[in-house]
Design a protein around this motif. Structure first.
Motif, short mmCIF file in Angstrom:
data_model
loop_
_atom_site.label_atom_id
_atom_site.label_comp_id
_atom_site.label_asym_id
_atom_site.label_seq_id
_atom_site.Cartn_x
_atom_site.Cartn_y
_atom_site.Cartn_z
N ALA A 19 60.39 62.23 33.31
CA ALA A 19 60.19 63.61 33.75
C ALA A 19 58.71 63.96 33.77
CB ALA A 19 60.95 64.56 32.84
N THR A 20 57.98 63.47 32.77
CA THR A 20 56.53 63.72 32.73
C THR A 20 55.85 63.00 33.89
OG1 THR A 20 56.55 63.96 30.32
CG2 THR A 20 54.43 63.46 31.35
N VAL A 21 56.28 61.79 34.17
CA VAL A 21 55.73 61.04 35.30
C VAL A 21 55.93 61.84 36.58
CG1 VAL A 21 55.90 58.94 36.68
CG2 VAL A 21 56.08 58.81 34.19
N SER A 22 57.14 62.35 36.78
CA SER A 22 57.46 63.12 37.99
C SER A 22 56.58 64.36 38.10
CB SER A 22 58.94 63.52 37.97
OG SER A 22 59.26 64.27 39.11
N ARG A 23 56.40 65.08 37.00
CA ARG A 23 55.57 66.28 37.03
C ARG A 23 54.12 65.96 37.37
NH1 ARG A 23 58.55 67.63 32.36
NH2 ARG A 23 56.80 66.99 31.02
N ARG A 24 53.62 64.86 36.80
CA ARG A 24 52.21 64.50 37.04
C ARG A 24 51.99 64.07 38.50
NH1 ARG A 24 49.80 63.62 31.98
NH2 ARG A 24 47.85 63.18 33.05
N ILE A 25 52.97 63.38 39.07
CA ILE A 25 52.86 62.99 40.47
C ILE A 25 52.90 64.24 41.35
CG2 ILE A 25 54.03 61.82 42.37
CD1 ILE A 25 52.52 59.93 40.52
N ALA A 26 53.78 65.17 41.02
CA ALA A 26 53.87 66.42 41.79
C ALA A 26 52.55 67.18 41.72
CB ALA A 26 55.02 67.27 41.28
N ARG A 27 51.94 67.19 40.53
CA ARG A 27 50.67 67.88 40.36
C ARG A 27 49.58 67.23 41.20
NH1 ARG A 27 47.99 68.45 34.43
NH2 ARG A 27 47.29 66.31 34.84
N LEU A 28 49.58 65.89 41.23
CA LEU A 28 48.57 65.18 42.01
C LEU A 28 48.78 65.43 43.50
CD1 LEU A 28 46.20 63.18 42.03
CD2 LEU A 28 47.87 61.31 42.00
N GLU A 29 50.03 65.42 43.94
CA GLU A 29 50.31 65.68 45.35
C GLU A 29 49.89 67.09 45.75
OE1 GLU A 29 54.10 62.77 46.35
OE2 GLU A 29 54.49 64.73 45.41
N ALA B 76 47.46 68.81 44.34
CA ALA B 76 46.00 68.85 44.37
C ALA B 76 45.44 68.23 45.64
CB ALA B 76 45.45 68.14 43.14
N ILE B 77 46.10 67.14 46.10
CA ILE B 77 45.63 66.44 47.29
C ILE B 77 46.10 67.14 48.56
CG2 ILE B 77 45.90 64.28 48.60
CD1 ILE B 77 45.81 62.82 45.96
N GLY B 78 47.27 67.78 48.48
CA GLY B 78 47.82 68.45 49.65
C GLY B 78 48.59 67.52 50.57
N GLY C 299 63.70 52.87 46.01
CA GLY C 299 62.72 53.35 45.05
C GLY C 299 61.65 54.20 45.72
N TYR C 300 60.49 54.27 45.09
CA TYR C 300 59.39 55.10 45.57
C TYR C 300 58.40 54.23 46.36
CZ TYR C 300 60.79 59.16 42.82
OH TYR C 300 61.48 60.24 42.33
N ALA C 301 58.28 54.52 47.66
CA ALA C 301 57.37 53.77 48.52
C ALA C 301 56.18 54.65 48.88
CB ALA C 301 58.09 53.32 49.79
N LEU C 302 55.02 54.04 48.96
CA LEU C 302 53.81 54.79 49.30
C LEU C 302 53.87 55.31 50.73
CD1 LEU C 302 51.09 52.47 47.73
CD2 LEU C 302 51.64 54.79 46.97
N THR C 303 53.47 56.56 50.92
CA THR C 303 53.28 57.11 52.26
C THR C 303 51.91 56.66 52.77
OG1 THR C 303 52.24 59.10 51.37
CG2 THR C 303 54.66 59.14 51.65
N ASP C 304 51.57 57.06 53.99
CA ASP C 304 50.24 56.73 54.51
C ASP C 304 49.15 57.31 53.62
OD1 ASP C 304 51.36 55.35 56.60
OD2 ASP C 304 51.18 56.99 58.05
N ALA C 305 49.37 58.54 53.16
CA ALA C 305 48.39 59.16 52.27
C ALA C 305 48.31 58.40 50.95
CB ALA C 305 48.76 60.63 52.01
N GLY C 306 49.47 57.96 50.45
CA GLY C 306 49.49 57.18 49.21
C GLY C 306 48.75 55.86 49.36
N GLN C 307 48.92 55.21 50.50
CA GLN C 307 48.21 53.95 50.75
C GLN C 307 46.70 54.17 50.74
OE1 GLN C 307 49.29 50.96 50.90
NE2 GLN C 307 51.46 50.99 51.46
N ARG C 308 46.26 55.28 51.34
CA ARG C 308 44.82 55.55 51.37
C ARG C 308 44.29 55.85 49.97
NH1 ARG C 308 46.41 58.35 56.07
NH2 ARG C 308 46.30 60.38 55.01
#
Length: 311
Positions: free
Chosen positions: A30-40, A42-44, A54-63
């Motif tokens: 749950a903490t992992v999920s919250r931190r990822i949401a916070r990072l997303e 912040a980045i927009g 599972g969880y695959a990187l988007t184009d923004a994630g790859q960059r």
């Protein structure tokens, strides 16, 4: 953007799972999920796309991945410089390797390295496939072919030999093998043909074997089949000291040579810690292959002295 958020991002990217990333980092999913949401936020941009796999990187994630990896390398280098380990290795290093080298070489080589570096944690990932170092499935990888793509540094470590082998019990209870043509009358042990992940592993083609009766994608399974009298197959010379019931065959007609390569992510080459580990690992592998192959040669010479031709 905080380094700790990037650290969590990297764990999810590597493990493709919140729970696996949590285990890696020793925090709850749950903490992992919250931190990822916070990072997303912040980045927009969304960094991961969730699916049944599972969880695959988007184009923004790859960059972001490239920047996060550089940040990780900088943090590791800074810790190492500030800590001043006086030549000792510390921290965690994960090695990816095919299961042959992972089972018969790396345990003793890495144990010796750990003896001199008590703060070092070594992980061996044994898988019959290629490793993606860019995604940090491993920090270093051992391969049987030099990679041709990616930002990688490659060191040719050593050659190693392979020969046909079978158990003494199998040979005593089956027709004699005087040449390659006689192999057609015997059960062959080898790789599952459509699961050979590197052309250098397609050994049986070189001896003209048209059918593999007992097949596995694992070198260890193949060796155990040979030990149990399952048939005849290609074995690494460095594995034979652990299987004294096996003996090499047709060595004048079949003697294969392959090479091991040590592969690191190009960014790690700048880190003194990784350079020292790679050098120490390569030296250990060279020494261990030479020692084990010499042991096999000595055993064959002793066997020949006890059973001279014509006796």
């Amino acid at each position: 953007m905080q380094w700790d958020d990037l650290r969590i991002f990297l764990a999810v990217a590597r493990d493709e799972s919140l729970s696996a990333a949590g285990r890696r980092l020793r925090i709850d999913p749950a903490t992992v999920s919250r931190r990822i949401a916070r990072l997303e936020e912040a980045i927009g941009a969304a960094l991961f796309a969730k699916s049944q796999q599972g969880y695959a990187l988007t184009d923004a994630g790859q960059r972001l991945m490239d920047h996060a990896l550089r940040a990780e390398q900088s943090v590791a280098a800074a810790r190492e410089e500030i800590a001043g380990q006086a030549g000792r290795l510390s921290g965690q290093i994960r090695i990816g390797a095919p299961d042959g080298v992972a089972n018969f070489l790396l345990p003793q080589v890495c144990a010796a390295i750990a003896d001199g570096n008590p703060d070092l944690e070594v992980q061996i990932v044994a898988l019959p496939r290629l490793f993606n170092l860019s995604r940090r499935e491993a920090d270093v990888a051992i391969t049987v072919s030099p990679p041709t793509a990616g930002r990688l540094t490659v060191l040719r470590v050593t050659d190693y030999r392979l020969h046909l082998a079978a158990s003494s019990d199998y040979l005593a209870s089956h027709p004699p093998v005087r040449g390659l043509a006689d192999l057609q009358d015997h059960r062959m042990v080898g790789y599952i043909p459509d699961m050979i992940f590197d052309k250098e592993l397609d050994y049986l083609v070189e001896v003209g074997a048209s059918r593999v009766a007992l097949a596995s994608n694992s070198v260890s399974v193949q060796l155990n089949w040979l030990r149990q009298g399952g048939g005849i197959g290609i074995a690494h010379d460095f594995a034979l000291p652990s299987a004294p019931e096996l003996q090499r065959m047709l060595t004048a007609e079949v003697s294969l040579t392959r090479s091991f390569y040590l592969v690191c992510h190009a960014g790690d080459a700048r880190m003194e810690r990784m350079n020292r580990f790679a050098t120490t690992l390569a030296e250990g592998l060279r020494s261990e292959v030479a020692r084990l192959e010499a042991e096999v040669d000595a055993a064959d010479q002793a066997r020949g002295a006890l059973n001279p031709a014509g006796a």
